[in-house]
Design a protein around this motif. Structure first.
Motif, PDB file in Angstrom:
ATOM      1  N   SER A 115      88.677 -14.207 -16.217  1.00  0.00           N
ATOM      2  CA  SER A 115      88.238 -15.195 -15.191  1.00  0.00           C
ATOM      3  C   SER A 115      89.253 -15.738 -14.276  1.00  0.00           C
ATOM      4  O   SER A 115      89.051 -16.344 -13.328  1.00  0.00           O
ATOM      5  CB  SER A 115      87.911 -16.537 -16.264  1.00  0.00           C
ATOM      6  N   PRO A 119      87.302 -15.645 -10.422  1.00  0.00           N
ATOM      7  CA  PRO A 119      87.062 -17.214 -10.805  1.00  0.00           C
ATOM      8  C   PRO A 119      85.418 -17.527 -10.239  1.00  0.00           C
ATOM      9  O   PRO A 119      84.660 -18.198 -10.843  1.00  0.00           O
ATOM     10  CB  PRO A 119      88.002 -17.950  -9.941  1.00  0.00           C
ATOM     11  N   TYR A 122      82.686 -16.330 -12.786  1.00  0.00           N
ATOM     12  CA  TYR A 122      82.940 -17.391 -13.719  1.00  0.00           C
ATOM     13  C   TYR A 122      82.185 -18.663 -13.735  1.00  0.00           C
ATOM     14  O   TYR A 122      81.530 -19.135 -14.483  1.00  0.00           O
ATOM     15  CB  TYR A 122      84.241 -17.441 -14.397  1.00  0.00           C
ATOM     16  N   TYR A 174      88.041 -19.760 -16.837  1.00  0.00           N
ATOM     17  CA  TYR A 174      87.261 -20.102 -17.841  1.00  0.00           C
ATOM     18  C   TYR A 174      87.021 -21.539 -18.549  1.00  0.00           C
ATOM     19  O   TYR A 174      85.941 -22.172 -18.656  1.00  0.00           O
ATOM     20  CB  TYR A 174      87.581 -19.047 -19.146  1.00  0.00           C
TER      21      TYR A 174
END
Ligand SMILES: NC(=O)c1ccc[n+]([C@@H]2O[C@H](COP(=O)([O-])OP(=O)(O)OC[C@H]3O[C@@H](n4cnc5c(N)ncnc54)[C@H](O)[C@@H]3O)[C@@H](O)[C@H]2O)c1
Length: 380
Positions: A115, A119, A122, A174
């Protein structure tokens, strides 16, 4: 009997929960894109639940259980796709004239390290996926939801054990996505009457069904200790790396709250019953055992339970890890009469039963000669 939609139901926790729900007499519809799950997991779930006639009816649709509607339906689909979600909510063959009564939302990405490098992926899968799901639930008049949240929300904290009221201070993308979805669900519950929502914050789910038929089958190198340790035991990896031997704990290694995946699956069954039996509410509950075990304790327990020796080496701490993370699970017991029943030895025995019988996970079974996993039947 309820008809329950499981997003991500072909994955680790979803497949075990699917079994618990089928055994409790519920009808289950699963939507999964198989990015980290497998139809084979659900074929085996149908077998364990004693359902007859697992069959593939289309390239993206499987059913099991005699009679109409089927007791278990699996659809290949993406939670970010309104079309895939509508298809699940409208699948009359899967649910007859009744609709979906409740959704258990497991689908998502869960690797902390990944993550940090990806990013946007996610936020897209975890947050946009949840937005699309809530929109679909709105279109189809379903207001009961159990959401897979995570203890990672608590970030690095000295509190032992951690209650649900502890501040949320995630430290990686995350964790931020889980916090964002929790916030969004609280806003949704406050905006419209009638929502029944459980936010379940899991600590460290591990182990497998005691039959050894279903278990955790991560893609690539496992991010978590337990599946890694199992793969070392199976000879797939050379040695276990223990991140940090100088934490302020009894033996210097990190302490975590491990809970057996079957306890966790039963927790979902309990959450569903609790939501359905009570007036609309938003429940936030830790799911953990309330007991902490160090990495070395887990290694020793695995060795003693299974009569094995695990090669390991203590290496540098990993950034973002904390010394101790243990749940205060009393609210889950108070609200839904749930607590873990299985021990660390049960976790080690069942986890190894799965890994030793399936050293390559579900992929191994694909390669068994002379055995076809899937029988394609013409769609009538
Ligand atoms: N396993 C853990 O340690 C842990 C801890 C806390 C929270 N959780 C959360 O619990 C949930 C389930 O975790 P798990 O361990 O079973 O993970 P998993 O990866 O085994 O299961 C997730 C499932 O979701 C599916 N999926 C992913 N993206 C999808 C998409 N866009 N559309 C449809 N399906 C999609 C995957 O194919 C997989 O089958 C996740 O939301 C995870 O963040 C897991």
């Amino acid at each position: 009997m309820a008809t329950v939609l499981l997003t991500g139901g072909a994955g680790f926790i979803g497949s075990h929960t699917c079994l618990v729900l089928l055994e409790a007499g519920h009808r289950v519809v699963v939507v999964d894109d198989f990015s980290n799950g497998s139809p084979e997991a659900l074929r085996r779930v149908s077998e364990l639940a004693g359902l007859e006639g697992w069959r593939q009816l289309a390239p993206d649709r499987w059913v099991a259980g005699d009679g109409q509607p089927a007791l278990l339906t699996l659809l290949k689909g993406d939670v970010r796709s309104p079309r895939d979600l509508d298809r699940a909510f409208e699948d009359r063959e899967a649910m007859g004239d009744g609709g979906i009564d409740a959704v258990l939302h497991f689908a998502g990405l869960k690797a902390v390290g990944e993550s940090m490098g990806q990013p946007l992926r996610y936020w897209d899968v975890n947050v946009v996926g949840a937005v699309r799901l809530l929109e679909a639930m709105g279109r189809h008049g379903c207001q009961t939801l159990v959401f897979s949240s995570s203890a990672t929300l608590y970030g690095i904290t000295d509190r032992v054990p951690i209650p649900e009221t502890a501040p949320l201070q995630p430290i990686n993308p995350y964790g931020y996505t889980k916090a964002a979805v929790e916030r969004m669900l609280a806003d949704v519950a406050a905006s419209t009457a009638g929502w029944r929502i459980a936010l379940l914050r899991y600590f460290n789910p591990v182990g497998a069904h005691p039959s050894g038929r279903i278990g955790e089958d991560p893609n690539g190198v496992p991010n978590n200790l337990f599946p890694f340790l199992c793969q070392v035991a199976a000879g797939r990896r050379q040695r276990l790396e223990v991140f940090g031997g100088d934490w302020p704990t009894a033996d210097g290694t990190g302490v975590r709250d491990y809970l057996h995946v079957m306890d966790l699956a039963e927790g979902h069954g309990r959450a569903l019953e609790t939501l359905q039996a009570a007036p609309p509410q938003l429940l936030t509950l830790n799911l953990g055992s309330g007991r902490g075990h160090s990495v070395l304790e887990l290694v020793r327990s695995f060795e003693a339970t299974n009569g094995l020796t695990l090669p390991y080496a203590v290496v540098e701490r990993r950034p973002g890890d904390s010394a101790i993370s243990v749940a205060d699970p009393r609210e889950a017991e108070r609200h839904m009469g749930w607590r873990t029943r299985r021990s660390l030895a049960d976790i080690c025995r069942d986890g190894w039963a799965w890994q030793s019988a399936n050293p390559e996970g579900y992929r191994g079974s694909d390669r068994q000669p002379g055995r076809s996993l899937i029988q394609v039947q013409p769609v009538s």
